[in-house]
Design an enzyme around this catalytic site. Structure first.
Site, mmCIF file in Angstrom:
data_model
loop_
_atom_site.group_PDB
_atom_site.id
_atom_site.type_symbol
_atom_site.label_atom_id
_atom_site.label_comp_id
_atom_site.label_asym_id
_atom_site.label_seq_id
_atom_site.Cartn_x
_atom_site.Cartn_y
_atom_site.Cartn_z
ATOM 1 N N GLY A 34 0.955 -1.106 -0.073
ATOM 2 C CA GLY A 34 0.062 0.139 -0.181
ATOM 3 C C GLY A 34 0.984 1.390 0.026
ATOM 4 N N HIS A 35 1.928 1.144 0.920
ATOM 5 C CA HIS A 35 2.898 2.600 1.022
ATOM 6 C C HIS A 35 3.423 2.744 -0.466
ATOM 7 C CE1 HIS A 35 2.781 1.185 5.301
ATOM 8 N NE2 HIS A 35 2.198 2.524 5.422
ATOM 9 N N GLN A 58 -0.004 10.585 17.918
ATOM 10 C CA GLN A 58 -1.267 10.290 17.375
ATOM 11 C C GLN A 58 -1.723 8.951 18.017
ATOM 12 O OE1 GLN A 58 0.486 10.153 13.177
ATOM 13 N NE2 GLN A 58 -0.551 8.319 13.266
ATOM 14 N N ASP A 147 -7.354 5.710 4.840
ATOM 15 C CA ASP A 147 -7.487 6.488 5.797
ATOM 16 C C ASP A 147 -8.256 7.608 5.746
ATOM 17 O OD1 ASP A 147 -5.757 5.243 8.307
ATOM 18 O OD2 ASP A 147 -4.408 5.216 6.374
ATOM 19 N N GLN A 150 -8.678 10.800 7.835
ATOM 20 C CA GLN A 150 -7.285 11.305 7.908
ATOM 21 C C GLN A 150 -7.299 12.394 6.702
ATOM 22 O OE1 GLN A 150 -3.463 9.661 9.445
ATOM 23 N NE2 GLN A 150 -3.181 9.463 7.070
ATOM 24 N N VAL A 173 -4.943 -0.102 -1.403
ATOM 25 C CA VAL A 173 -4.344 -1.386 -1.996
ATOM 26 C C VAL A 173 -4.830 -2.671 -0.952
ATOM 27 C CG1 VAL A 173 -2.391 -2.690 -2.474
ATOM 28 C CG2 VAL A 173 -2.304 -0.385 -3.050
ATOM 29 N N SER A 182 -2.612 -3.202 5.783
ATOM 30 C CA SER A 182 -2.421 -2.444 6.985
ATOM 31 C C SER A 182 -1.172 -3.082 7.619
ATOM 32 C CB SER A 182 -3.563 -2.267 7.670
ATOM 33 O OG SER A 182 -3.300 -1.911 9.214
ATOM 34 N N SER A 183 -0.486 -2.120 8.237
ATOM 35 C CA SER A 183 0.777 -2.641 8.946
ATOM 36 C C SER A 183 0.119 -3.435 10.185
ATOM 37 C CB SER A 183 1.384 -1.344 9.671
ATOM 38 O OG SER A 183 1.768 -0.463 8.589
ATOM 39 N N ARG A 184 -1.071 -3.160 10.474
ATOM 40 C CA ARG A 184 -1.771 -4.092 11.814
ATOM 41 C C ARG A 184 -2.189 -5.262 11.214
ATOM 42 N NH1 ARG A 184 -3.269 1.586 13.328
ATOM 43 N NH2 ARG A 184 -2.152 2.072 15.425
HETATM 44 P P1 AMP Z 1 0.942 4.707 7.997
HETATM 45 O O1 AMP Z 1 2.373 4.276 7.741
HETATM 46 O O2 AMP Z 1 -0.014 3.787 8.370
HETATM 47 O O3 AMP Z 1 0.705 5.931 8.801
HETATM 48 O O4 AMP Z 1 0.344 4.926 6.382
HETATM 49 C C1 AMP Z 1 1.007 5.831 5.785
HETATM 50 C C2 AMP Z 1 0.073 6.200 4.292
HETATM 51 O O5 AMP Z 1 0.060 4.970 3.702
HETATM 52 C C3 AMP Z 1 -1.278 6.647 5.049
HETATM 53 O O6 AMP Z 1 -1.283 7.880 4.029
HETATM 54 C C4 AMP Z 1 -2.017 5.648 4.518
HETATM 55 O O7 AMP Z 1 -3.403 6.115 4.413
HETATM 56 C C5 AMP Z 1 -1.433 5.059 3.560
HETATM 57 N N1 AMP Z 1 -1.880 3.635 3.479
HETATM 58 C C6 AMP Z 1 -1.799 2.569 4.515
HETATM 59 N N2 AMP Z 1 -2.298 1.478 4.026
HETATM 60 C C7 AMP Z 1 -2.789 1.660 2.686
HETATM 61 C C8 AMP Z 1 -3.292 0.832 1.763
HETATM 62 N N3 AMP Z 1 -3.603 -0.384 2.112
HETATM 63 N N4 AMP Z 1 -3.517 1.350 0.564
HETATM 64 C C9 AMP Z 1 -3.023 2.585 0.233
HETATM 65 N N5 AMP Z 1 -2.581 3.603 1.064
HETATM 66 C C10 AMP Z 1 -2.295 2.923 2.370
#
Ligand code: AMP
Length: 292
Positions: A34-35, A58, A147, A150, A173, A182-184
């Site tokens: 995703g990132h 946060q 998000d 956000q 993604v 998601s990282s989670r």
């Molecule tokens: P984070 O590291 O979780 O703060 O995410 C960093 C960025 O990646 C944020 O803008 C998130 O919305 C985006 N992001 C996280 N997961 C996804 C995903 N599955 N698809 C697209 N963007 C993502």
């Protein structure tokens, strides 16, 4: 790929800035596909700076700040093949200097949904994003539509504080079975991983219902709630107007369907953005212009 750690080292960006617009992709690391899609999209707009910073402000007191996955070496290995121009990796002291600093108070868009269940979360997000914008002065910044709230909360800050950066929301993604990356997700194993699909299923059922003509907001929220019966608990199901996230009387125009639920150890969120016409319903983006 330049690794920059301090405000002084960000001086290296000045040479890059002269050649092309600067595009910031803020992340908290633990990078996944995703990132990387955000980075690829960002490259269409100019020279890309990825920031990696697990932002303490946060996270709520009961949230997973200490346990949040951190592996910088792996993150850099993922970014290297994409030929990212620079990665900003500050430590906490570089971003937060003392108690009682200036912070940003979010506007109306942060009130409900995740803002209601995570008090202080969006204040922390806006404060770090404002600091990153101030330090890097990007022409563009790319955020994930995953998000959605956000994105809209940040867009409200940019608009109302008259910041010069332009925002892009990148499509979500997903894993091949539909789970939003998601990282989670790494916390999800065995049956929890299967149950996690209920979020995406709830959104798809709602989409179908709206495509079939339903415009009653309560009916759509009810269906999403029923579809989340496999979750351990439901944080919210919501149909909201974009961009201000008010609950509409009836669905029409750009609309966010959003869900948040606890599945095993993970609090998961997902959403779908729809352009709801009288006869037609099509998935769309949050910000204009932007990729669908
Ligand atoms: P984070 O590291 O979780 O703060 O995410 C960093 C960025 O990646 C944020 O803008 C998130 O919305 C985006 N992001 C996280 N997961 C996804 C995903 N599955 N698809 C697209 N963007 C993502």
């Amino acid at each position: 790929m330049e690794i920059l750690r301090t405000k002084d080292e960000l001086g290296h960006l000045e040479v890059l800035r002269e050649k092309q617009p600067l595009v910031l992709v803020p992340t908290m690391g633990a990078l996944h596909a995703g990132h990387l899609s955000l980075v690829r999209l960002a490259q269409q707009y100019g020279t890309v700076v990825v920031s990696i910073f697990v932002n303490p402000t946060q996270f709520g007191p009961t949230e997973d700040l200490a346990a949040y996955p951190r592996n910088l070496e792996h993150d850099l290995d993922l970014l290297a093949p994409l030929a990212v121009d620079a990665v900003f990796v500050p430590d906490v002291k570089a971003m937060y200097h003392r108690q009682d600093e200036v912070t940003i108070v979010p506007g109306c868009r942060a009130r409900g949904l995740c803002g209601a269940s995570r008090p202080g979360h969006f204040g922390g997000v806006l404060t770090i994003v404002a600091k990153l914008f101030g330090l890097i002065r990007p022409d563009w910044a790319v955020f994930g539509r995953k998000d959605a709230q956000q994105c809209l909360v940040i867009a409200q800050m940019v608009e109302e504080l008259h910041l010069r950066v332009k925002l892009v929301d990148a499509p979500t993604v997903r894993e091949p079975d539909g789970l939003a990356m998601s990282s989670r997700n790494r916390y999800l194993v065995g049956p929890d991983r299967t149950r996690a699909l209920c979020l995406q299923n709830a959104l798809q059922s709602a989409f179908q219902q709206v495509a079939d003509g339903e415009r009653n907001v309560d009916a759509v929220e009810k269906l999403m709630l029923e579809s989340l019966s496999e979750a351990d608990s439901v944080d919210y199901v919501a149909v909201r107007e974009v961009p201000d996230l008010d609950k509409p009387a009836r669905m029409s125009g750009r609309t966010l369907l959003a869900v948040a639920a606890q599945v095993g150890p993970a609090r998961l969120i997902d959403n779908l953005v729809l352009d709801v016409g009288e006869d037609e319903v099509v998935p769309t983006g949050l910000l204009t212009p932007g990729p669908q």
